[in-house]
Every structure is written in C-alpha cells, then in structure tokens.
Design a protein around this motif. Structure first.
Motif, PDB file in Angstrom:
ATOM      1  N   GLU A   1      43.219  -0.014  16.329  1.00 60.39           N
ATOM      2  CA  GLU A   1      42.170   0.868  15.797  1.00 60.39           C
ATOM      3  C   GLU A   1      41.022   0.057  15.210  1.00 60.39           C
ATOM      4  O   GLU A   1      39.848   0.396  15.394  1.00 60.39           O
ATOM      5  N   LYS A   2      41.363  -1.035  14.551  1.00 62.21           N
ATOM      6  CA  LYS A   2      40.323  -1.879  13.931  1.00 62.21           C
ATOM      7  C   LYS A   2      39.372  -2.458  14.982  1.00 62.21           C
ATOM      8  O   LYS A   2      38.184  -2.538  14.763  1.00 62.21           O
ATOM      9  N   THR A   3      39.951  -2.856  16.129  1.00 56.40           N
ATOM     10  CA  THR A   3      39.148  -3.564  17.135  1.00 56.40           C
ATOM     11  C   THR A   3      38.697  -2.659  18.281  1.00 56.40           C
ATOM     12  O   THR A   3      37.840  -3.050  19.073  1.00 56.40           O
ATOM     13  N   GLY A   4      39.319  -1.488  18.407  1.00 60.67           N
ATOM     14  CA  GLY A   4      39.018  -0.626  19.555  1.00 60.67           C
ATOM     15  C   GLY A   4      39.570  -1.199  20.855  1.00 60.67           C
ATOM     16  O   GLY A   4      39.071  -0.867  21.938  1.00 60.67           O
ATOM     17  N   LYS A   5      40.626  -2.015  20.752  1.00 48.96           N
ATOM     18  CA  LYS A   5      41.159  -2.670  21.956  1.00 48.96           C
ATOM     19  C   LYS A   5      42.652  -2.373  22.136  1.00 48.96           C
ATOM     20  O   LYS A   5      43.395  -2.263  21.156  1.00 48.96           O
ATOM     21  N   PHE A   6      43.069  -2.291  23.381  1.00 49.92           N
ATOM     22  CA  PHE A   6      44.482  -2.202  23.786  1.00 49.92           C
ATOM     23  C   PHE A   6      45.188  -0.905  23.374  1.00 49.92           C
ATOM     24  O   PHE A   6      46.416  -0.846  23.353  1.00 49.92           O
ATOM     25  N   MET A   7      44.407   0.107  23.019  1.00 47.31           N
ATOM     26  CA  MET A   7      44.919   1.468  22.836  1.00 47.31           C
ATOM     27  C   MET A   7      43.903   2.378  23.522  1.00 47.31           C
ATOM     28  O   MET A   7      42.784   2.531  23.028  1.00 47.31           O
ATOM     29  N   PRO A   8      44.268   2.948  24.683  1.00 45.57           N
ATOM     30  CA  PRO A   8      43.277   3.761  25.404  1.00 45.57           C
ATOM     31  C   PRO A   8      42.826   4.944  24.556  1.00 45.57           C
ATOM     32  O   PRO A   8      43.569   5.452  23.716  1.00 45.57           O
ATOM     33  N   THR A   9      41.600   5.394  24.801  1.00 46.30           N
ATOM     34  CA  THR A   9      41.094   6.565  24.079  1.00 46.30           C
ATOM     35  C   THR A   9      41.380   7.852  24.843  1.00 46.30           C
ATOM     36  O   THR A   9      41.478   8.916  24.246  1.00 46.30           O
ATOM     37  N   GLU A  10      41.524   7.756  26.146  1.00 46.20           N
ATOM     38  CA  GLU A  10      41.826   8.949  26.961  1.00 46.20           C
ATOM     39  C   GLU A  10      43.194   9.486  26.533  1.00 46.20           C
ATOM     40  O   GLU A  10      44.157   8.721  26.352  1.00 46.20           O
ATOM     41  N   GLU A  11      43.282  10.808  26.361  1.00 46.52           N
ATOM     42  CA  GLU A  11      44.428  11.407  25.673  1.00 46.52           C
ATOM     43  C   GLU A  11      45.782  11.060  26.297  1.00 46.52           C
ATOM     44  O   GLU A  11      46.723  10.623  25.612  1.00 46.52           O
ATOM     45  N   LYS A  12      45.889  11.225  27.617  1.00 44.81           N
ATOM     46  CA  LYS A  12      47.187  11.024  28.272  1.00 44.81           C
ATOM     47  C   LYS A  12      47.651   9.563  28.127  1.00 44.81           C
ATOM     48  O   LYS A  12      48.808   9.288  27.777  1.00 44.81           O
ATOM     49  N   ALA A  13      46.737   8.644  28.370  1.00 47.21           N
ATOM     50  CA  ALA A  13      47.098   7.220  28.296  1.00 47.21           C
ATOM     51  C   ALA A  13      47.372   6.800  26.856  1.00 47.21           C
ATOM     52  O   ALA A  13      48.246   5.958  26.593  1.00 47.21           O
ATOM     53  N   ARG A  14      46.617   7.404  25.920  1.00 47.55           N
ATOM     54  CA  ARG A  14      46.830   7.078  24.504  1.00 47.55           C
ATOM     55  C   ARG A  14      48.251   7.480  24.080  1.00 47.55           C
ATOM     56  O   ARG A  14      48.976   6.715  23.462  1.00 47.55           O
ATOM     57  N   TRP A  15      48.659   8.691  24.459  1.00 49.25           N
ATOM     58  CA  TRP A  15      49.987   9.138  24.050  1.00 49.25           C
ATOM     59  C   TRP A  15      51.093   8.409  24.803  1.00 49.25           C
ATOM     60  O   TRP A  15      52.182   8.173  24.250  1.00 49.25           O
ATOM     61  N   ALA A  16      50.819   8.012  26.043  1.00 54.85           N
ATOM     62  CA  ALA A  16      51.812   7.208  26.770  1.00 54.85           C
ATOM     63  C   ALA A  16      51.992   5.850  26.079  1.00 54.85           C
ATOM     64  O   ALA A  16      53.106   5.319  25.995  1.00 54.85           O
ATOM     65  N   THR A  17      50.899   5.313  25.558  1.00 57.66           N
ATOM     66  CA  THR A  17      50.982   4.031  24.837  1.00 57.66           C
ATOM     67  C   THR A  17      51.852   4.191  23.588  1.00 57.66           C
ATOM     68  O   THR A  17      52.752   3.376  23.319  1.00 57.66           O
ATOM     69  N   ILE A  18      51.600   5.262  22.838  1.00 59.25           N
ATOM     70  CA  ILE A  18      52.383   5.496  21.613  1.00 59.25           C
ATOM     71  C   ILE A  18      53.846   5.778  21.981  1.00 59.25           C
ATOM     72  O   ILE A  18      54.770   5.291  21.320  1.00 59.25           O
ATOM     73  N   GLU A  19      54.052   6.533  23.039  1.00 56.56           N
ATOM     74  CA  GLU A  19      55.420   6.855  23.484  1.00 56.56           C
ATOM     75  C   GLU A  19      56.229   5.580  23.767  1.00 56.56           C
ATOM     76  O   GLU A  19      57.347   5.403  23.272  1.00 56.56           O
ATOM     77  N   TRP A  20      55.631   4.654  24.524  1.00 54.56           N
ATOM     78  CA  TRP A  20      56.380   3.439  24.895  1.00 54.56           C
ATOM     79  C   TRP A  20      56.446   2.442  23.749  1.00 54.56           C
ATOM     80  O   TRP A  20      57.404   1.667  23.642  1.00 54.56           O
ATOM     81  N   LEU A  21      55.459   2.501  22.859  1.00 56.35           N
ATOM     82  CA  LEU A  21      55.550   1.675  21.642  1.00 56.35           C
ATOM     83  C   LEU A  21      56.727   2.154  20.793  1.00 56.35           C
ATOM     84  O   LEU A  21      57.526   1.348  20.297  1.00 56.35           O
TER      85      LEU A  21
ATOM     86  N   GLU B   1      51.768   0.020  36.769  1.00 60.30           N
ATOM     87  CA  GLU B   1      51.547  -1.419  36.568  1.00 60.30           C
ATOM     88  C   GLU B   1      51.912  -1.827  35.151  1.00 60.30           C
ATOM     89  O   GLU B   1      52.472  -2.892  34.908  1.00 60.30           O
ATOM     90  N   TRP B   2      51.578  -0.969  34.196  1.00 55.79           N
ATOM     91  CA  TRP B   2      51.830  -1.253  32.778  1.00 55.79           C
ATOM     92  C   TRP B   2      52.637  -0.109  32.188  1.00 55.79           C
ATOM     93  O   TRP B   2      52.739   0.971  32.782  1.00 55.79           O
ATOM     94  N   LEU B   3      53.155  -0.305  30.981  1.00 57.76           N
ATOM     95  CA  LEU B   3      54.042   0.720  30.408  1.00 57.76           C
ATOM     96  C   LEU B   3      53.327   2.050  30.186  1.00 57.76           C
ATOM     97  O   LEU B   3      53.931   3.111  30.335  1.00 57.76           O
ATOM     98  N   ASN B   4      52.045   2.013  29.831  1.00 54.37           N
ATOM     99  CA  ASN B   4      51.347   3.287  29.603  1.00 54.37           C
ATOM    100  C   ASN B   4      50.800   3.881  30.890  1.00 54.37           C
ATOM    101  O   ASN B   4      50.196   4.945  30.868  1.00 54.37           O
ATOM    102  N   GLY B   5      50.983   3.193  31.993  1.00 55.70           N
ATOM    103  CA  GLY B   5      50.421   3.656  33.262  1.00 55.70           C
ATOM    104  C   GLY B   5      49.531   2.577  33.845  1.00 55.70           C
ATOM    105  O   GLY B   5      50.000   1.663  34.505  1.00 55.70           O
TER     106      GLY B   5
END
Ligand SMILES: N[C@@H](CCC(=O)N[C@@H](CS)C(=O)NCC(=O)O)C(=O)O
Length: 210
Positions: free
Chosen positions: A76-96, A147-151
């Motif tokens: 959140e601080k850098t705006g990097k490595f967490m997608p902003t698009e809703e589906k990809a963002r939640w997939a990132t949190i899900e796999w984290l 390709e990656w865990l979030n898609g």
C-alpha cells in the motif's frame, strides 16, 4: 526509511524480498533467534509476539509485526505488487492468507520435526509432511493454469510463499514432483530481488535448486 528486524528464515525473507523489489530504503537489524534476541525487551516493544519479522517506518511512525500485514503495508505504501483491479486484488489476498494460515504453520512443523528432530516423533513427521505435500499439490494445481498465484501478475502472494518452497530440501520434497511449482520457483529464483532477499541478513546458505 524502514527499520527491518529480521533473520534468515522464510518469514523474514518474504519481507526482505519485498523491500528489495520495491527499492525502499531500509536498514537491517539482525535478530538472532537462535540466540534469543527475539525475547529482548527492546525487540518486544516492536514485536510483542517475540517473532521476526517486524518493521518500523520512520516516515509514518508505524511499527508492525506479522509478515502478511507487513507485506500488505509495504504494498500500500509503494503502490506495488498488489493489483488494484478487484478480482486480482482479492486473489492476491486469498493466496497470501493461504500462505499465512497453511503453508507457514504446517511447513514450519515439517522443519521442526523432519529437519531438526528427525526420528523423535514419527507420527508428527508423517502428519506434517503429508500436509506439506497436500499444499504443494494445491499450489501445483493453481499454477497449472496461472503464471502467478493471483493469476496474471507477480505479487506479495508469490513473495510470501516462495521462501517456504525454498526450503524444499529441508522438507524432503522433490519439486520436480510438482512441475508447475518448479517452473514458478525457478522463475522467481532468477529475480535479483529474490536472490538479494535470500541473503538478508548475510548468509553462506545457497538457494536450493530443484
Ligand atoms: N505469523 C508470524 C510468524 C513469524 C515466525 O514464526 N517467525 C519465526 C522465524 S520464521 C520466529 O521469529 N521464531 C522465533 C521464536 O518463535 O521464538 C509471521 O508471519 O510474521
């Protein structure tokens, strides 16, 4: 500037990789957990759960323990490595969260029983190794079509999981049994930030290859 309290373990390395990937300025404070540094009062002020990693952000005054929370904070601080698009963002949190709730706790037990206390508790060794193999299989299935865990994008979820898979040697896991994991793993090994993060604090340990 980030003050980074860490050691050469999977939970420390995930944050080290993120700090290297984002290019944030940071200072490493080694907490030698084998010598009990995590119980010292000055560290407990920052991390009352007496575990690494922890950070203090001198820009904001925020201090934080728990690697998953730290990864989200830095994203959140850098705006990097967490997608902003809703589906990809939640997939990132899900796999984290999958890493935080499954991979870390169970593979940690494999390290404890199979690597460090082999033969002491065969039932525990068998139980936790079976769970680790199940988690590798889940991951292999996810990476078969993604390709990656979030898609589609490299994210904090990959950074959180990779250091645990980088102890497949300790876990007696052959990554070649999980070809999609092996492909993802070697791709990550090629990233300079992953190589630098592995060696924070400096270590003679080599990244094991499949
Ligand atoms: N849920 C915590 C777990 C942290 C953790 O288990 N850290 C280990 C090293 S990987 C530790 O500091 N162990 C020292 C101890 O338990 O005394 C996180 O993800 O930050």
């Amino acid at each position: 500037m980030i003050d980074f309290y860490t050691w050469t373990t999977p939970n420390g390395r995930k944050v080290a990789i993120m700090l290297e990937e984002t290019g944030l300025e940071y200072t490493v404070h080694p907490i030698h957990i084998g010598q009990g540094d995590q119980h010292k009062p000055e560290f407990l002020e920052i991390a009352p759960n007496n575990k690494i990693p922890a950070i203090v952000d001198t820009d904001t005054g925020i201090q934080m323990m728990e690697s998953g929370a730290i990864l989200m904070y830095l994203a959140e601080k850098t705006g990097k490595f967490m997608p902003t698009e809703e589906k990809a963002r939640w997939a990132t949190i899900e796999w984290l969260m999958w890493q935080m709730g499954g991979v870390g706790p169970f593979m940690g037990q494999v390290h404890h029983f199979t690597k460090y206390n082999s033969g002491v508790a065969p039932y525990a060794e068998e139980r936790y190794l079976a769970e680790a193999k199940r988690l590798y299989k889940v991951m292999d299935g996810r990476l078969a079509d993604n390709e990656w865990l979030n898609g589609d994008s490299y994210s904090i979820a990959d950074m959180a999981v990779w250091p645990w898979t980088a102890r497949h040697d300790w876990q007696t896991i052959d990554l070649n049994d999980y070809p999609n994991v092996a492909r993802w793993y070697t791709t990550m090994c090629e990233r300079p930030a992953v190589q630098k993060g592995w060696a924070i604090p400096p270590t003679d340990q080599q990244i094991p290859m499949p």
